[in-house]
Design a protein around this motif. Structure first.
Motif, PDB file in Angstrom:
ATOM      1  N   PRO A 165       0.712  -1.446   0.019  1.00 29.90           N
ATOM      2  CA  PRO A 165       0.005   0.037  -0.022  1.00 29.90           C
ATOM      3  C   PRO A 165       0.917   1.153   0.080  1.00 29.90           C
ATOM      4  CG  PRO A 165      -0.828  -1.344   1.594  1.00 29.90           C
ATOM      5  CD  PRO A 165       0.228  -2.074   1.100  1.00 29.90           C
ATOM      6  N   GLY A 166       1.756   1.243   0.839  1.00 32.22           N
ATOM      7  CA  GLY A 166       2.935   2.580   0.792  1.00 32.22           C
ATOM      8  C   GLY A 166       3.457   2.735  -0.688  1.00 32.22           C
ATOM      9  N   ALA A 167       3.779   1.878  -1.245  1.00 30.54           N
ATOM     10  CA  ALA A 167       4.629   2.028  -2.572  1.00 30.54           C
ATOM     11  C   ALA A 167       3.763   2.589  -3.950  1.00 30.54           C
ATOM     12  CB  ALA A 167       5.394   0.600  -3.008  1.00 30.54           C
ATOM     13  N   VAL A 168       2.651   1.784  -4.244  1.00 30.15           N
ATOM     14  CA  VAL A 168       1.811   2.134  -5.098  1.00 30.15           C
ATOM     15  C   VAL A 168       0.706   3.030  -4.856  1.00 30.15           C
ATOM     16  CG1 VAL A 168       0.141   1.137  -7.147  1.00 30.15           C
ATOM     17  CG2 VAL A 168       2.116  -0.150  -6.365  1.00 30.15           C
ATOM     18  N   PHE A 169       0.743   3.312  -3.294  1.00 28.67           N
ATOM     19  CA  PHE A 169      -0.170   4.064  -2.849  1.00 28.67           C
ATOM     20  C   PHE A 169      -1.648   3.787  -3.294  1.00 28.67           C
ATOM     21  CE2 PHE A 169       3.060   5.766  -0.953  1.00 28.67           C
ATOM     22  CZ  PHE A 169       3.352   7.115  -1.621  1.00 28.67           C
ATOM     23  N   GLY A 170      -2.604   4.562  -3.665  1.00 33.52           N
ATOM     24  CA  GLY A 170      -3.911   4.212  -3.684  1.00 33.52           C
ATOM     25  C   GLY A 170      -4.195   3.227  -4.834  1.00 33.52           C
ATOM     26  N   SER A 171      -4.255   3.523  -6.166  1.00 27.67           N
ATOM     27  CA  SER A 171      -4.728   2.547  -7.034  1.00 27.67           C
ATOM     28  C   SER A 171      -3.549   2.425  -8.089  1.00 27.67           C
ATOM     29  CB  SER A 171      -6.062   2.852  -7.846  1.00 27.67           C
ATOM     30  OG  SER A 171      -7.027   3.204  -6.631  1.00 27.67           O
ATOM     31  N   GLY A 172      -3.520   1.044  -8.537  1.00 29.98           N
ATOM     32  CA  GLY A 172      -2.492   0.772  -9.590  1.00 29.98           C
ATOM     33  C   GLY A 172      -1.970  -0.537  -9.580  1.00 29.98           C
ATOM     34  N   TRP A 173      -0.935  -0.673 -10.512  1.00 24.75           N
ATOM     35  CA  TRP A 173      -0.507  -2.105 -10.886  1.00 24.75           C
ATOM     36  C   TRP A 173       0.888  -2.315 -10.674  1.00 24.75           C
ATOM     37  CZ3 TRP A 173      -3.491  -5.655 -13.974  1.00 24.75           C
ATOM     38  CH2 TRP A 173      -4.712  -5.271 -14.153  1.00 24.75           C
ATOM     39  N   CYS A 174       1.345  -3.652 -10.176  1.00 28.29           N
ATOM     40  CA  CYS A 174       2.869  -3.742 -10.266  1.00 28.29           C
ATOM     41  C   CYS A 174       3.287  -4.847 -11.194  1.00 28.29           C
ATOM     42  CB  CYS A 174       3.000  -4.300  -8.916  1.00 28.29           C
ATOM     43  SG  CYS A 174       4.667  -4.584  -8.165  1.00 28.29           S
ATOM     44  N   TRP A 175       4.206  -4.564 -11.859  1.00 26.67           N
ATOM     45  CA  TRP A 175       4.895  -5.339 -13.136  1.00 26.67           C
ATOM     46  C   TRP A 175       6.083  -5.882 -12.934  1.00 26.67           C
ATOM     47  CZ3 TRP A 175       0.661  -5.100 -16.679  1.00 26.67           C
ATOM     48  CH2 TRP A 175      -0.322  -4.065 -16.624  1.00 26.67           C
ATOM     49  N   VAL A 176       6.275  -7.004 -13.519  1.00 28.22           N
ATOM     50  CA  VAL A 176       7.728  -7.466 -13.822  1.00 28.22           C
ATOM     51  C   VAL A 176       7.785  -7.165 -15.591  1.00 28.22           C
ATOM     52  CG1 VAL A 176       9.592  -9.409 -14.048  1.00 28.22           C
ATOM     53  CG2 VAL A 176       7.990  -9.116 -12.003  1.00 28.22           C
ATOM     54  N   VAL A 177       8.951  -6.583 -15.659  1.00 28.63           N
ATOM     55  CA  VAL A 177       9.159  -5.927 -17.205  1.00 28.63           C
ATOM     56  C   VAL A 177      10.414  -6.013 -17.621  1.00 28.63           C
ATOM     57  CG1 VAL A 177       7.567  -3.897 -16.840  1.00 28.63           C
ATOM     58  CG2 VAL A 177       9.888  -3.832 -16.320  1.00 28.63           C
ATOM     59  N   VAL A 178      10.490  -6.316 -18.917  1.00 24.62           N
ATOM     60  CA  VAL A 178      11.816  -6.358 -19.668  1.00 24.62           C
ATOM     61  C   VAL A 178      12.000  -4.849 -20.092  1.00 24.62           C
ATOM     62  CG1 VAL A 178      13.197  -6.968 -21.606  1.00 24.62           C
ATOM     63  CG2 VAL A 178      11.685  -8.698 -20.393  1.00 24.62           C
ATOM     64  N   ASN A 179      13.334  -4.290 -19.644  1.00 18.30           N
ATOM     65  CA  ASN A 179      13.942  -3.045 -19.941  1.00 18.30           C
ATOM     66  C   ASN A 179      14.611  -2.933 -21.150  1.00 18.30           C
ATOM     67  OD1 ASN A 179      16.421  -3.476 -19.363  1.00 18.30           O
ATOM     68  ND2 ASN A 179      16.300  -2.476 -17.398  1.00 18.30           N
ATOM     69  N   GLY A 180      14.924  -1.645 -21.576  1.00 18.77           N
ATOM     70  CA  GLY A 180      15.638  -1.325 -22.756  1.00 18.77           C
ATOM     71  C   GLY A 180      16.986  -2.252 -22.895  1.00 18.77           C
ATOM     72  N   LYS A 181      17.560  -2.724 -21.756  1.00 15.70           N
ATOM     73  CA  LYS A 181      18.903  -3.448 -21.611  1.00 15.70           C
ATOM     74  C   LYS A 181      18.463  -4.815 -21.462  1.00 15.70           C
ATOM     75  CE  LYS A 181      20.871  -1.301 -18.348  1.00 15.70           C
ATOM     76  NZ  LYS A 181      20.617   0.403 -17.650  1.00 15.70           N
ATOM     77  N   ASP A 182      17.299  -5.148 -22.084  1.00 16.28           N
ATOM     78  CA  ASP A 182      16.678  -6.800 -21.736  1.00 16.28           C
ATOM     79  C   ASP A 182      16.892  -7.166 -20.526  1.00 16.28           C
ATOM     80  OD1 ASP A 182      17.614  -8.068 -25.169  1.00 16.28           O
ATOM     81  OD2 ASP A 182      16.021  -6.898 -24.317  1.00 16.28           O
ATOM     82  N   GLU A 183      16.868  -6.288 -19.351  1.00 16.57           N
ATOM     83  CA  GLU A 183      17.060  -6.954 -17.981  1.00 16.57           C
ATOM     84  C   GLU A 183      15.726  -6.671 -17.366  1.00 16.57           C
ATOM     85  OE1 GLU A 183      19.276  -3.986 -16.653  1.00 16.57           O
ATOM     86  OE2 GLU A 183      21.545  -4.633 -17.127  1.00 16.57           O
ATOM     87  N   LEU A 184      15.356  -7.686 -16.424  1.00 15.79           N
ATOM     88  CA  LEU A 184      14.152  -7.491 -15.683  1.00 15.79           C
ATOM     89  C   LEU A 184      14.086  -6.494 -14.679  1.00 15.79           C
ATOM     90  CD1 LEU A 184      13.246 -11.337 -15.306  1.00 15.79           C
ATOM     91  CD2 LEU A 184      12.542  -9.725 -17.025  1.00 15.79           C
ATOM     92  N   GLU A 185      13.058  -5.972 -14.608  1.00 15.98           N
ATOM     93  CA  GLU A 185      12.679  -5.079 -13.225  1.00 15.98           C
ATOM     94  C   GLU A 185      11.681  -5.112 -12.726  1.00 15.98           C
ATOM     95  OE1 GLU A 185      14.867  -1.138 -15.877  1.00 15.98           O
ATOM     96  OE2 GLU A 185      13.007  -0.767 -14.564  1.00 15.98           O
ATOM     97  N   ILE A 186      11.433  -4.608 -11.731  1.00 18.27           N
ATOM     98  CA  ILE A 186       9.940  -4.329 -11.015  1.00 18.27           C
ATOM     99  C   ILE A 186       9.490  -2.784 -11.194  1.00 18.27           C
ATOM    100  CG2 ILE A 186       8.438  -4.947  -8.908  1.00 18.27           C
ATOM    101  CD1 ILE A 186      10.272  -7.387  -8.420  1.00 18.27           C
ATOM    102  N   GLY A 188       6.128  -0.162 -10.328  1.00 17.48           N
ATOM    103  CA  GLY A 188       4.616   0.054 -10.004  1.00 17.48           C
ATOM    104  C   GLY A 188       4.169   1.058 -10.731  1.00 17.48           C
ATOM    105  N   THR A 189       2.925   1.077 -11.411  1.00 19.66           N
ATOM    106  CA  THR A 189       2.443   2.383 -12.122  1.00 19.66           C
ATOM    107  C   THR A 189       1.062   2.694 -11.631  1.00 19.66           C
ATOM    108  OG1 THR A 189       1.304   0.813 -13.568  1.00 19.66           O
ATOM    109  CG2 THR A 189       3.464   1.866 -14.384  1.00 19.66           C
ATOM    110  N   PRO A 190       0.686   3.964 -11.458  1.00 20.19           N
ATOM    111  CA  PRO A 190      -0.481   4.432 -10.909  1.00 20.19           C
ATOM    112  C   PRO A 190      -1.782   4.358 -11.887  1.00 20.19           C
ATOM    113  CG  PRO A 190       0.552   6.305 -11.609  1.00 20.19           C
ATOM    114  CD  PRO A 190       1.424   5.114 -11.904  1.00 20.19           C
ATOM    115  N   ASN A 191      -2.957   4.048 -10.944  1.00 15.48           N
ATOM    116  CA  ASN A 191      -4.169   4.039 -11.732  1.00 15.48           C
ATOM    117  C   ASN A 191      -4.188   3.119 -12.949  1.00 15.48           C
ATOM    118  OD1 ASN A 191      -5.117   6.069  -9.788  1.00 15.48           O
ATOM    119  ND2 ASN A 191      -4.450   7.801 -11.144  1.00 15.48           N
ATOM    120  N   GLN A 192      -4.566   3.347 -14.306  1.00 15.90           N
ATOM    121  CA  GLN A 192      -4.363   2.450 -15.537  1.00 15.90           C
ATOM    122  C   GLN A 192      -3.343   2.710 -16.182  1.00 15.90           C
ATOM    123  OE1 GLN A 192      -6.042  -0.242 -15.095  1.00 15.90           O
ATOM    124  NE2 GLN A 192      -7.797   0.270 -13.651  1.00 15.90           N
ATOM    125  N   ASP A 193      -2.305   3.607 -15.746  1.00 14.17           N
ATOM    126  CA  ASP A 193      -1.258   3.540 -16.321  1.00 14.17           C
ATOM    127  C   ASP A 193      -0.392   2.092 -16.652  1.00 14.17           C
ATOM    128  OD1 ASP A 193       0.168   6.836 -15.476  1.00 14.17           O
ATOM    129  OD2 ASP A 193      -1.589   6.212 -16.638  1.00 14.17           O
TER     130      ASP A 193
END
Lengths: 260, 217
Positions: A165-186, A188-193
């Motif tokens: 709750p303290g990180a994404v705050f109110g509403s949002g999503w938490c993702w595991v993504v591949v970044n521009g360097k082909d590495e994984l990152e975690i 969080g994005t707010p609302n429906q971003d």
């Protein structure tokens, strides 16, 4: 309890859409803005509400059937209805492609286009627990997980912190993504971003898995116990689909396609 | 005197003195706002959500005090989001409980506040209509507010996201607040936020709003 009765009514009464339309008329009397957030029967447009690939109770006990039904039939339906309204009269664009310039396109596309993509992505990465338990990261994905987070457990711990709750705050999503360097990152994005949208993060990043931490995603069963929901969610994650997502993203540097 | 006590006791006493916030009691029973807001929601909202903001605020403030004492600016800056989120949550919910009351005790504003509403919005109904529309339209989690602008001397409607507190964020003085985080209404209204916002007018305590307005102007 009151909400259980309210849930039984639409399931038992044929003409559920008629019931919703009646209350929609009442709401229209209260103000035009009210109509926007009411789930309406599908409006003809470029985007559709995809069916769940499993029954509403398939993810029990980790995610409850009433939540799956309301989340899909009401929340996701509303995003579909509203993204169709927001893109009316414009050339048809695949929902993945719509994400890139969503911030520039305005709040309607950002909130509802993001909401449609995010939820379509979400349904397809989950599967009943007995099937999920037989899946695991592919060897190439595991190598990336270990490189970025030390281990799968390490990844889940960092994911829990990012989804708290303290990180994404109110509403949002938490993702595991591949970044521009082909590495994984975690991230969080707010609302429906989501990280496919230009301007949301420092660069466009490609989700391979994501979790809805809006309260509507867990409130009926978990109330304010979001960490419990986040921890339990791994039980219904289909690593076969995540592996597919990973392979797609690594090969194409594009967002994973979704149904609808 | 403290030195003569055992170490754990002395530490506990000192800890007590440092922690500032506490969960305020509701001015009514959990079921007092039925059927508009169920007792289930009120109890979870108060004892779980608001309590968590209080607990986490105190933890953050304790760390901030230590960081402040040692002049650790970096640590203070790192704590700022937690203080804003949990401090805002505590402020907002304290204001919220106070501006609600049983429907039988709710009656439209009178006196100076009523006059100001009419002057700034045209009518009480027009104000409610505008505030409902803006509050329903909040993306994700946040609050709708009727606020007083001390510079212009007029009432305004504003919305804030997450737990951003009205006064610190906008400079407006809070008169009436409506919580539209999903936890505030989900068990009763599901995703039909317009129904919740439309209904909550039945349980707004305009006497409280009048007192706040008097104090502000």
């Amino acid at each position: 309890m009151k909400f259980t009765l309210a849930l039984l009514l639409p399931l038992a009464v044929d003409g559920y859409n008629v019931q919703k339309a009646a209350s929609r008329r009442d709401l229209l009397k209260k103000g035009a803005a009210a109509a926007i957030t009411v789930a309406a029967p599908g409006v003809a447009g470029a985007y559709d509400l995809p069916d769940l690939p499993y029954a509403f109770d398939a993810l029990e006990p980790w995610i409850d059937a009433p939540t799956m039904k309301i989340h899909h039939d009401m929340h996701h339906q509303t995003y579909v209805t509203n993204v169709n309204k927001a893109t009316e009269g414009k050339p048809a664009v695949d929902i993945v492609a719509l994400q890139t310039d969503a911030l520039a396109a305005g709040p309607g596309v950002r909130n509802s286009g993001g909401g449609h993509y995010n939820h379509a992505f979400f349904w397809d990465e989950m599967t009943p627990a007995d099937k999920a338990s037989k899946t695991k990261p592919s060897s190439s994905l595991q190598a990336k997980i270990d490189a970025a987070f030390g281990s799968t457990e390490g990844m889940k711990e960092k994911f829990a912190a990012a989804a708290a709750p303290g990180a994404v705050f109110g509403s949002g999503w938490c993702w595991v993504v591949v970044n521009g360097k082909d590495e994984l990152e975690i991230v969080g994005t707010p609302n429906q971003d989501n990280p496919l949208m230009k301007g949301v993060k420092d660069e466009i990043k490609y989700p391979i898995l994501g979790l809805d931490v809006w309260e509507h995603a867990y409130y009926l069963k978990y109330q304010n116990r979001r960490p419990e929901y986040v921890g339990n969610w791994w039980n219904v994650l289909n690593w076969d689909k995540v592996n597919e997502n990973f392979d797609y993203v690594m090969k194409n540097h594009a967002g994973v396609p979704v149904r609808g | 005197m403290i030195r003569s006590l055992s170490r754990p006791v002395a530490r506990a006493l000192q800890k007590r003195a440092m922690s500032g916030a506490s969960l305020p009691a509701l001015p009514y029973a959990y079921d007092a706002l039925e059927p508009t807001i169920s007792s289930t929601i009120m109890e979870i909202h108060h004892t779980k959500h608001h309590q968590t903001y209080v607990t986490n605020l105190n933890a953050a403030l304790e760390k901030a005090e230590a960081a402040s004492k040692s002049g650790d600016a970096s640590a203070l800056i790192a704590l700022a989001p937690a203080i804003k989120f949990n401090g805002g949550g505590h402020i907002n919910h304290t204001l919220f409980w106070e501006n609600l009351c049983p429907a039988s005790e709710s009656s439209p504003p009178t006196g100076a506040l009523a006059a100001a509403i009419e002057a700034d919005f045209g009518s009480f109904d027009a104000m409610k209509s505008q505030m409902s529309a803006q509050t329903v339209a909040v993306q994700g989690s946040g609050w709708g507010w009727l606020g007083y602008n001390p510079s212009s001397g007029s009432l305004e409607i504003a919305t804030c996201s997450n737990q951003d507190p009205l006064a610190a964020t906008t400079g407006l003085v809070p008169i009436v607040g409506i919580d539209v985080w999903e936890h505030a209404y989900y068990l009763d209204y599901k995703n039909v936020r317009p129904d919740y916002v439309g209904a909550i007018w039945d349980v707004i305590d305009w006497k409280c709003a009048e007192r706040r307005f008097e104090a502000a102007k």
